[in-house]
Motif scaffolding. Sequence first.
Motif, PDB file in Angstrom:
ATOM      1  N   TRP A   1       5.255 -12.645  -7.726  1.00  0.00           N
ATOM      2  CA  TRP A   1       6.043 -11.305  -7.931  1.00  0.00           C
ATOM      3  C   TRP A   1       5.430 -10.326  -8.669  1.00  0.00           C
ATOM      4  O   TRP A   1       5.645  -9.167  -8.298  1.00  0.00           O
ATOM      5  N   GLU A   2       4.362 -10.615  -9.100  1.00  0.00           N
ATOM      6  CA  GLU A   2       3.408  -9.702  -9.929  1.00  0.00           C
ATOM      7  C   GLU A   2       2.826  -8.539  -8.986  1.00  0.00           C
ATOM      8  O   GLU A   2       2.927  -7.413  -9.397  1.00  0.00           O
ATOM      9  N   ILE A   3       2.572  -9.029  -7.770  1.00  0.00           N
ATOM     10  CA  ILE A   3       1.648  -8.152  -6.850  1.00  0.00           C
ATOM     11  C   ILE A   3       2.929  -7.071  -6.378  1.00  0.00           C
ATOM     12  O   ILE A   3       2.625  -5.767  -6.621  1.00  0.00           O
ATOM     13  N   PRO A   4       4.023  -7.540  -5.692  1.00  0.00           N
ATOM     14  CA  PRO A   4       4.901  -6.442  -5.251  1.00  0.00           C
ATOM     15  C   PRO A   4       5.215  -5.417  -6.345  1.00  0.00           C
ATOM     16  O   PRO A   4       5.449  -4.097  -6.083  1.00  0.00           O
ATOM     17  N   LEU A   5       5.341  -6.144  -7.424  1.00  0.00           N
ATOM     18  CA  LEU A   5       5.820  -5.211  -8.635  1.00  0.00           C
ATOM     19  C   LEU A   5       4.902  -4.405  -9.086  1.00  0.00           C
ATOM     20  O   LEU A   5       5.215  -3.072  -9.274  1.00  0.00           O
ATOM     21  N   GLY A   6       3.711  -4.724  -9.120  1.00  0.00           N
ATOM     22  CA  GLY A   6       2.688  -3.708  -9.515  1.00  0.00           C
ATOM     23  C   GLY A   6       2.829  -2.689  -8.270  1.00  0.00           C
ATOM     24  O   GLY A   6       2.508  -1.612  -8.853  1.00  0.00           O
ATOM     25  N   VAL A   7       2.636  -3.038  -7.040  1.00  0.00           N
ATOM     26  CA  VAL A   7       2.499  -1.832  -6.108  1.00  0.00           C
ATOM     27  C   VAL A   7       3.939  -0.895  -6.388  1.00  0.00           C
ATOM     28  O   VAL A   7       3.411   0.199  -6.331  1.00  0.00           O
ATOM     29  N   ILE A   8       4.889  -1.537  -6.453  1.00  0.00           N
ATOM     30  CA  ILE A   8       5.879  -0.692  -6.497  1.00  0.00           C
ATOM     31  C   ILE A   8       6.073   0.432  -7.678  1.00  0.00           C
ATOM     32  O   ILE A   8       6.271   1.677  -7.611  1.00  0.00           O
ATOM     33  N   ILE A   9       5.630  -0.313  -8.795  1.00  0.00           N
ATOM     34  CA  ILE A   9       5.698   0.480 -10.077  1.00  0.00           C
ATOM     35  C   ILE A   9       4.736   1.533  -9.882  1.00  0.00           C
ATOM     36  O   ILE A   9       4.914   2.755 -10.310  1.00  0.00           O
ATOM     37  N   ALA A  10       3.478   1.458  -9.259  1.00  0.00           N
ATOM     38  CA  ALA A  10       2.670   2.468  -9.103  1.00  0.00           C
ATOM     39  C   ALA A  10       2.809   3.664  -8.127  1.00  0.00           C
ATOM     40  O   ALA A  10       2.781   4.725  -8.668  1.00  0.00           O
TER      41      ALA A  10
ATOM     42  N   ILE B   1      -1.163  -3.211  -9.041  1.00  0.00           N
ATOM     43  CA  ILE B   1      -1.275  -1.704  -9.551  1.00  0.00           C
ATOM     44  C   ILE B   1      -2.347  -0.807  -8.516  1.00  0.00           C
ATOM     45  O   ILE B   1      -2.283   0.317  -8.043  1.00  0.00           O
ATOM     46  N   GLY B   2      -3.509  -1.667  -8.747  1.00  0.00           N
ATOM     47  CA  GLY B   2      -4.576  -1.099  -7.805  1.00  0.00           C
ATOM     48  C   GLY B   2      -4.138  -0.820  -6.302  1.00  0.00           C
ATOM     49  O   GLY B   2      -4.517   0.443  -5.981  1.00  0.00           O
ATOM     50  N   VAL B   3      -3.382  -1.722  -5.912  1.00  0.00           N
ATOM     51  CA  VAL B   3      -3.209  -1.498  -4.372  1.00  0.00           C
ATOM     52  C   VAL B   3      -2.315  -0.118  -4.127  1.00  0.00           C
ATOM     53  O   VAL B   3      -2.385   0.669  -3.515  1.00  0.00           O
ATOM     54  N   GLY B   4      -1.380  -0.063  -5.344  1.00  0.00           N
ATOM     55  CA  GLY B   4      -0.303   1.117  -5.282  1.00  0.00           C
ATOM     56  C   GLY B   4      -1.223   2.391  -5.393  1.00  0.00           C
ATOM     57  O   GLY B   4      -0.900   3.435  -4.693  1.00  0.00           O
ATOM     58  N   ILE B   5      -2.167   2.466  -6.291  1.00  0.00           N
ATOM     59  CA  ILE B   5      -2.752   3.592  -6.671  1.00  0.00           C
ATOM     60  C   ILE B   5      -3.670   4.078  -5.396  1.00  0.00           C
ATOM     61  O   ILE B   5      -3.741   5.208  -5.116  1.00  0.00           O
ATOM     62  N   ILE B   6      -4.320   3.079  -4.951  1.00  0.00           N
ATOM     63  CA  ILE B   6      -5.278   3.471  -3.826  1.00  0.00           C
ATOM     64  C   ILE B   6      -4.673   3.943  -2.631  1.00  0.00           C
ATOM     65  O   ILE B   6      -4.578   4.977  -2.032  1.00  0.00           O
TER      66      ILE B   6
END
Lengths: 342, 452
Positions: free
Chosen positions: A229-238, A292-297
């Motif tokens: 869950w940490e990955i989608p969460l990071g993307v969505i937060i970013a 987070i990185g995925v979301g930012i890029i």
Amino acid sequence: MEKEKKSEPVSKSVLKSAKEEETTRINVGPSPHFGHIHSTTRLMMTDVLIALVPVILVSLYVFQWFAVKQLMICILTCIGTEAACTRMRNRQSTLYDGSAVVTALILGLSLPATAPWYVAMIGSVVAIGIGKMVFGGLGMNLFNPAMVGRAFVMIAFAGVMSASGYELASTGVDALSQATPLNIFKQTGAITPIYDMFWGVTNGSIGETSAFACLLGGFYLVWRGVAAWEIPLGVIIAVIFWGTIGTIINPESQWTVLHHLFSGSLLFGAFFIATDPVTSPLSAKGRFQFGIGVGIILMLLRSFSGYPEGMMFAVLLMNALSPLINRWTIPKPFGVKTSRIL
Amino acid sequence: MNLFGRKKSFRGGVHPPGKKEFSRAAPIEILPPPDKVMLATLQNVGQPCQPIVKPRQRVVYGEKIGEGKAFVSASLHTPIAGVVQRMKTMTFPNGRHLPVMIVKAEGKQVDGEELVSEILGGEWPKDCMRLYEPMYIHDAISDAGIVGLGGAAFPTHIKITHESKQPINTLIINGCECEPYLTSDDRLMMDAPGPIISGTLLAARALGVKKMIIGVEDNKPRAIKALRKEAADTEIRIIALKTKYPQGSEKQLIGALTGKEILPGKLPGDVGVAINNVGTIAAVARAVARGKPLTHRVISVTGEGIVQPKNILTPIGVSVKTLIDFCGGLKPDAARVIAGGPMMGFAFTDLNTPVTKGTSGITVLTENEVRKEQETGCLRCGRCVDACPMHLVPTKLALASRYKALQVAEDYNIRACFECGSCAFICPAQIPLVQLIRSGKMYLAAKDRKAA
Ligand code: SF4
Ligand code: SF4
């Protein structure tokens, strides 16, 4: 590897002094003597397939036989390529682990409906052959195989894969008559109704259009513990963070945070592509940073480049960073103050 | 319990099915005197004991037959009266070949009720601890040949001593019993809290500590209740911990109860803690209060593959087969017999092997439980990382061991792994992580020997 001599414990009967026949069946093996019955590679892959069902259904509904064609070509080619590769390397077949089918579906679902048959086929061969098998098979690859395949066809067949390649006016399929929501917005500034984007009756890569289907499948994956869950969460937060800043800077814009979230394979990528365990970091902390990185890029690409496929590049770039993230998020061994590796 | 009402625990670990139901309901039973016992000269960590009896010599119940001369060693006593036979060499589940002393039963044996009440029953001293001199307690433990009964089998008189090198301020008694299936400690706490509480007070007296904690996993409510009742007018605290594997591992338990982390390669004493298992501490009470050596212990014989699972008060040195027969024998589909529990136990190759002081249980699994799926490539899913109670990276350790990258393995602290099995248990790719790590540690040890 000869040293792992006791690795087939179950078949080996060791009792020579077998006076009573009941003792002859006793076998030995290394501890632990039992495993988690609900945790096998096959079951994980099966769960991914189950989670993809809503996405596939929507794609079949929206793109009809275009979707059927894309998915079938990908599945058959991926299985064929994997079988050929294992045979060439004289290894045992690895098809039973189910990962080839998962790669095939992810690749197929990330292609435009209009892409010609050879695009799907070449993409599949590259995904399995170069994306996975040359690295040494499942678990050894650095990059997400499906995204490697997709990146290849994207560059090799730039014409049919570009933003305009998505449109095909002369069919009975409604969605194909318009451009993708991100493109419409880029070119004309018109906003696709959020409702359409949620249910997925828009143009786009065949699996990415419906936010609803992606969320449904994504939540299933997270619930089953297959996707971290940490990955989608990071993307969505970013994305929410960046999108909100955008709204604050430019309050008149009709393209809201929700439009960001529901467009251009964001949710599909966040739940199904970025969560590929092999190519994402090992520890929970690392996975969150990865997200987070995925979301930012992704948002960088959306803001400054013309590609609606930001997701693919974002994932591939972060894949390359995974080993690095692994290094700096290495857990601190119990009792140890500072890790020796850093 | 802490601020949020959460039970104390450690980070990491797994939740294997408890499987305690097989033998939990069975009260401790006594095994009838066997016709012979086989006593390995080495039943503890450290050096073997020296035999002090000759073949054909008569021995009585509880007589010392082996003297633990070395510092890390323990004496040995016979649990039955009889005649000493010639020594034999036998192979034990952990792969060691050891000389074994054999005593053949002869003459009148102490049996049944008498034995149970001597070992577990009756009144146990709870006050006037001043009557017991620390040195006397230590010597009694040493004379009784007590070793850790939780499985580690470290000689107890080294841990419970009045002349400890480091200052000890906390005594922890381990009643977690986190291995699936096993219920011997659980049953002991339920049926005989007396010697446990008494032993705890005696050990604390020897160590000169005030703080005494008994940690029990919260899946043993009856044991917790029995201990609390027994400890009512003492200063011993009974703390319920979260049920999670490996809660009963020394380092994890100390971390959960005191918040202190023990560095790899260090011992509990280095953080001022002495830790003992409940069974061990009951044996301490017996040795000090009744002057009896360690001759019997409680063993769970349990699992899907056993006809009638039981908790047995058994003489040390009887064969596994005797115990299994006492429990109605193996079921037709029994596939593996394990010394201890399924997570860390070793499989028996020969059922004529005797049980030792450290055998906490015999778990019989069927084909169904030991079946393994086909191994696939590592998915790098990180489940092993999340599960490792030592916060290591098992996948890295295993791969480094497989390809003999010893430096990498060492950098990633392979030596801190205590082979708890959590990682291999959870791994979806069915990689034999523990086995690989074990081999990696063996290569490292070989390298160390060469360097020395
Ligand atoms: S649990 Fe198994 S598959 Fe997952 S990272 Fe660890 S070793 Fe690899
Ligand atoms: S066996 Fe070792 S590496 Fe695996 S979880 Fe236990 S301590 Fe960690």
